[in-house]
Write a protein that holds these residues in place. Structure first.
Motif, PDB file in Angstrom:
ATOM      1  N   PRO A 134       0.949  -1.094   0.022  1.00  0.00           N
ATOM      2  CA  PRO A 134       0.054  -0.137  -0.124  1.00  0.00           C
ATOM      3  C   PRO A 134       0.936   1.504   0.023  1.00  0.00           C
ATOM      4  CG  PRO A 134      -0.016  -0.970   1.988  1.00  0.00           C
ATOM      5  CD  PRO A 134       0.775  -1.815   1.269  1.00  0.00           C
ATOM      6  N   ARG A 135       0.202   2.320  -0.389  1.00  0.00           N
ATOM      7  CA  ARG A 135       0.858   3.704  -0.562  1.00  0.00           C
ATOM      8  C   ARG A 135       1.157   4.113   1.142  1.00  0.00           C
ATOM      9  NH1 ARG A 135      -2.820   4.461  -4.746  1.00  0.00           N
ATOM     10  NH2 ARG A 135      -1.517   4.026  -6.983  1.00  0.00           N
ATOM     11  N   LEU A 136       2.159   4.062   1.592  1.00  0.00           N
ATOM     12  CA  LEU A 136       2.313   4.515   3.232  1.00  0.00           C
ATOM     13  C   LEU A 136       3.506   5.651   3.071  1.00  0.00           C
ATOM     14  CD1 LEU A 136       1.829   1.137   5.189  1.00  0.00           C
ATOM     15  CD2 LEU A 136       0.184   3.068   4.846  1.00  0.00           C
ATOM     16  N   LEU A 153       6.939   2.432   5.804  1.00  0.00           N
ATOM     17  CA  LEU A 153       7.314   1.426   4.980  1.00  0.00           C
ATOM     18  C   LEU A 153       8.722   0.846   5.303  1.00  0.00           C
ATOM     19  CD1 LEU A 153       5.781   2.354   1.302  1.00  0.00           C
ATOM     20  CD2 LEU A 153       5.121   0.630   2.913  1.00  0.00           C
ATOM     21  N   ALA A 154       9.640   1.766   5.572  1.00  0.00           N
ATOM     22  CA  ALA A 154      11.065   1.220   5.750  1.00  0.00           C
ATOM     23  C   ALA A 154      11.011   0.387   7.012  1.00  0.00           C
ATOM     24  CB  ALA A 154      11.928   2.316   5.873  1.00  0.00           C
ATOM     25  N   ASP A 155      10.093   0.967   8.226  1.00  0.00           N
ATOM     26  CA  ASP A 155      10.030   0.297   9.470  1.00  0.00           C
ATOM     27  C   ASP A 155       9.527  -1.006   9.336  1.00  0.00           C
ATOM     28  OD1 ASP A 155      10.414   0.404  12.292  1.00  0.00           O
ATOM     29  OD2 ASP A 155       8.211   1.012  12.299  1.00  0.00           O
ATOM     30  N   ILE A 156       8.270  -1.104   8.684  1.00  0.00           N
ATOM     31  CA  ILE A 156       7.665  -2.463   8.548  1.00  0.00           C
ATOM     32  C   ILE A 156       8.561  -3.195   7.758  1.00  0.00           C
ATOM     33  CG2 ILE A 156       5.616  -3.713   7.206  1.00  0.00           C
ATOM     34  CD1 ILE A 156       4.155  -1.170   7.539  1.00  0.00           C
ATOM     35  N   GLY A 157       9.323  -2.841   6.708  1.00  0.00           N
ATOM     36  CA  GLY A 157      10.403  -3.846   6.154  1.00  0.00           C
ATOM     37  C   GLY A 157      11.278  -4.417   6.983  1.00  0.00           C
ATOM     38  N   GLN A 158      11.954  -3.550   7.862  1.00  0.00           N
ATOM     39  CA  GLN A 158      13.018  -4.000   8.463  1.00  0.00           C
ATOM     40  C   GLN A 158      12.325  -4.789   9.721  1.00  0.00           C
ATOM     41  OE1 GLN A 158      13.800  -3.397  11.939  1.00  0.00           O
ATOM     42  NE2 GLN A 158      11.809  -2.072  12.562  1.00  0.00           N
ATOM     43  N   TYR A 204      11.846  -8.193   7.998  1.00  0.00           N
ATOM     44  CA  TYR A 204      12.924  -8.944   7.763  1.00  0.00           C
ATOM     45  C   TYR A 204      13.735  -9.480   9.056  1.00  0.00           C
ATOM     46  CZ  TYR A 204      18.200  -9.708   7.084  1.00  0.00           C
ATOM     47  OH  TYR A 204      19.557 -10.024   7.172  1.00  0.00           O
ATOM     48  N   ARG A 205      13.400  -8.927  10.167  1.00  0.00           N
ATOM     49  CA  ARG A 205      14.158  -9.620  11.425  1.00  0.00           C
ATOM     50  C   ARG A 205      13.233 -10.972  11.843  1.00  0.00           C
ATOM     51  NH1 ARG A 205      15.851  -4.633  15.633  1.00  0.00           N
ATOM     52  NH2 ARG A 205      17.214  -3.554  13.875  1.00  0.00           N
ATOM     53  N   LEU A 206      11.607 -10.844  11.602  1.00  0.00           N
ATOM     54  CA  LEU A 206      10.968 -11.660  11.986  1.00  0.00           C
ATOM     55  C   LEU A 206      11.111 -12.798  11.044  1.00  0.00           C
ATOM     56  CD1 LEU A 206       8.212 -12.799  13.500  1.00  0.00           C
ATOM     57  CD2 LEU A 206       6.895 -11.579  11.899  1.00  0.00           C
ATOM     58  N   ASP A 207      11.259 -12.712   9.894  1.00  0.00           N
ATOM     59  CA  ASP A 207      11.488 -14.015   8.926  1.00  0.00           C
ATOM     60  C   ASP A 207      12.727 -14.576   8.982  1.00  0.00           C
ATOM     61  OD1 ASP A 207       9.029 -13.535   7.578  1.00  0.00           O
ATOM     62  OD2 ASP A 207       9.852 -12.351   5.781  1.00  0.00           O
ATOM     63  N   SER A 223       2.340   3.593  13.291  1.00  0.00           N
ATOM     64  CA  SER A 223       1.897   3.037  11.942  1.00  0.00           C
ATOM     65  C   SER A 223       2.386   1.650  11.655  1.00  0.00           C
ATOM     66  CB  SER A 223       1.987   4.072  10.886  1.00  0.00           C
ATOM     67  OG  SER A 223       1.374   5.023  10.982  1.00  0.00           O
ATOM     68  N   GLY A 224       3.595   1.471  11.940  1.00  0.00           N
ATOM     69  CA  GLY A 224       4.210   0.259  11.804  1.00  0.00           C
ATOM     70  C   GLY A 224       3.589  -0.877  12.688  1.00  0.00           C
ATOM     71  N   ARG A 225       3.626  -0.387  14.009  1.00  0.00           N
ATOM     72  CA  ARG A 225       2.719  -1.377  15.191  1.00  0.00           C
ATOM     73  C   ARG A 225       1.526  -1.536  14.852  1.00  0.00           C
ATOM     74  NH1 ARG A 225       6.270   1.821  18.330  1.00  0.00           N
ATOM     75  NH2 ARG A 225       4.827   3.106  18.719  1.00  0.00           N
ATOM     76  N   ALA A 226       0.597  -0.573  14.309  1.00  0.00           N
ATOM     77  CA  ALA A 226      -0.755  -0.787  14.009  1.00  0.00           C
ATOM     78  C   ALA A 226      -0.880  -1.852  12.901  1.00  0.00           C
ATOM     79  CB  ALA A 226      -1.380   0.531  13.556  1.00  0.00           C
ATOM     80  N   PHE A 227       0.060  -1.939  11.907  1.00  0.00           N
ATOM     81  CA  PHE A 227       0.183  -2.674  10.738  1.00  0.00           C
ATOM     82  C   PHE A 227       0.306  -4.049  11.380  1.00  0.00           C
ATOM     83  CE2 PHE A 227       2.676  -5.304   7.910  1.00  0.00           C
ATOM     84  CZ  PHE A 227       2.240  -5.420   7.032  1.00  0.00           C
ATOM     85  N   PHE A 228       1.318  -4.411  12.240  1.00  0.00           N
ATOM     86  CA  PHE A 228       1.740  -5.570  12.613  1.00  0.00           C
ATOM     87  C   PHE A 228       0.538  -6.243  13.479  1.00  0.00           C
ATOM     88  CE2 PHE A 228       5.880  -4.963  11.244  1.00  0.00           C
ATOM     89  CZ  PHE A 228       6.120  -6.129  10.658  1.00  0.00           C
TER      90      PHE A 228
END
Length: 468
Positions: A108-110, A115-120, A123-126, A163-168
């Motif tokens: 999504p457009r964020l 987006l960078a926060d969600i991505g990092q 990456y750590r979770l995976d 917003s990253g925490r809300a996404f997760f």
């Protein structure tokens, strides 16, 4: 006078969901005399079809299959069933906080920082999930530290933006039908690893939501039951299992209103909280009993809302929507297959359908509303996503799985902190003549239909050599 029928078999299977039916079929093919006892008046467990106006099927329970789920895909082919893709063409809707975006593709457009926060964090979770996958999670490096905290604690230490925490949180509710504060970080990592990564869990194209079974997923269980014939006994809730320790193996299974069964082995293929309600004599070892006491079910109310046509497609929308603030946080286009199971003749009477989910805390709140208030809340959210036409449905069909006597929740059970490292070895280990199946016991795709199939195959392999 009540006459109790006593029957005998080599193996008695408790539960006619996919796990129990796959186990029974494998055992029967291996030459075992097998009997399946099911508490409900139907087979399928957490898979259940219903009819829409016009007669087209729609799923009230588990419904999707996707790439990497090789066991269930093979099973679907063996049973003569076919799949069709989930509709994903058009723009998706994403609401994160006060902002709304419409987008195509996966992302999504964020805000770029979000987006960078969600991505990092992903990456750590995976990376942790890969470490946990392929082994018993309680044996994984770092298991004690992960199991000592909730997934929410891990996220708060890893995700930097609100917003990253809300996404997760949204992702956790959508995948587990529970909040990140409810489960251990080790369970979350195991679950993600069992699916091959977070993208596999949340994506439609290329992910766990990619395909649907033509005719509805309950057809998997119905066809397995057809092959087993009168080996499946319905309306036979198991109340007691008497078993002997090794050296004198055997079981005596008592049902309420159904037969009593004597067998050499038993497969218990029901969710952990339901297994805990069966009275075992003698009592089970402490580790096994402690385990099932600590594995609650997720909570979800699944809602299918039918319309005269899939009007959102005309507006260029896919029907896929997510929101971090709505109760109906996840929505998909659930319109029935446009053909028949045997061909491609259009099903002219099939309406357009949106399926949405009240999950975790939202299911808690929704279950306490009266039906009219809950329906109004769902329709309000659909109208918020798709506009005023969403207020004019043909039909509204919901299923609160926590109210199901023989499920007590969905999608599956999960482990709070301290459970897996203390009692995890009891998850699959047989106890004398007792064997444990169900999607929660799977090493791959735990919580999914594929995991249920895996567990059924596993217990059959455990049992057959000992029956020779």
């Amino acid at each position: 006078m009540v006459v109790v029928t006593e029957r005998s078999a080599d193996v008695v299977v408790v539960g006619a969901g996919v796990a129990g039916l796959v186990a029974a079929r494998d055992l029967a093919r291996g030459g075992a005399d097998v009997l399946v006892l099911e508490a409900r008046d139907r087979v399928g467990g957490r898979l259940l079809n219903a009819e829409l106006p016009g007669g087209a099927p729609v799923e009230l329970g588990g419904q999707w299959v996707g790439p990497g789920q090789d066991r269930v895909l093979r099973l679907i082919g063996e049973l003569g069933l076919r799949t069709h893709p989930t509709h994903a063409d058009g723009e998706h809707i994403a609401e994160f906080g006060p902002s709304r975006s419409q987008y195509t593709g996966r992302i999504p457009r964020l805000n770029p920082l979000v987006l960078a926060d969600i991505g990092q964090a992903q990456y750590r979770l995976d990376r942790i999930a890969r470490r946990v996958a392929g082994t018993d999670p309680w044996r994984a490096p770092g298991a004690e530290a992960l199991d000592a905290r909730t997934f929410d604690t891990w996220l708060r230490g890893t995700v930097r933006t609100a917003s990253g925490r809300a996404f997760f949180r949204l992702v956790t509710e959508a995948v587990f039908s529970a909040g990140p504060e409810d489960m251990s970080a080790l369970w979350a990592a195991f679950y993600v690893g069992a699916a091959g990564g977070l993208d596999r869990l949340i994506d439609v194209v290329g992910g766990a939501q990619q395909d649907r079974v033509i005719g509805g997923t309950q057809c998997i269980a119905l066809r397995l039951a057809e092959q087993l014939g009168d080996r499946v006994v319905l309306d036979a809730p198991v109340t007691d299992i008497e078993w002997q320790p090794p050296g004198a193996p055997g079981v005596r299974v008592t049902t309420r209103g159904g037969p009593t069964v004597r067998a050499r082995r038993a497969v218990v293929a029901v969710p952990p909280p339901l297994a805990a309600r069966i009275r075992f004599t003698p009592g089970l070892p402490g580790d096994r009993d402690q385990l099932v006491q600590r594995m609650p079910m997720g909570r979800v109310i699944k809602v299918n809302v039918a319309y005269e046509e899939p009007f959102w497609r005309r507006a260029g929308l896919s029907g896929q929507a997510n929101s971090t603030h709505r109760a109906l946080g996840t929505v998909f286009d659930n319109t029935p297959y446009a053909g028949t199971p045997d061909g491609d003749t259009p099903h002219g009477s099939a309406p357009g359908v949106l399926v949405g989910f009240l999950e975790g805390r939202h299911a808690d709140a929704g279950s306490r509303m009266d039906p009219g208030e809950r329906r109004a809340r769902v329709i309000d959210d659909l109208a918020g996503y798709f506009g005023p036409r969403a207020r004019r449905p043909l039909a509204y069909i919901e299923r609160d799985w926590a109210e199901e006597e023989y499920s007590r929740g969905c999608y599956g059970a999960f482990a709070p902190p301290g459970t897996l490292t203390r009692f995890g070895p009891a998850l699959r280990a047989p106890v004398g003549p007792l064997h444990w199946a169900g999607t929660e016991t799977a090493a791959g795709w735990a919580g999914y239909i594929d995991g249920a199939a895996e567990s059924g195959h596993r217990v059959a392999r455990e049992i057959l050599p000992g029956l020779a």
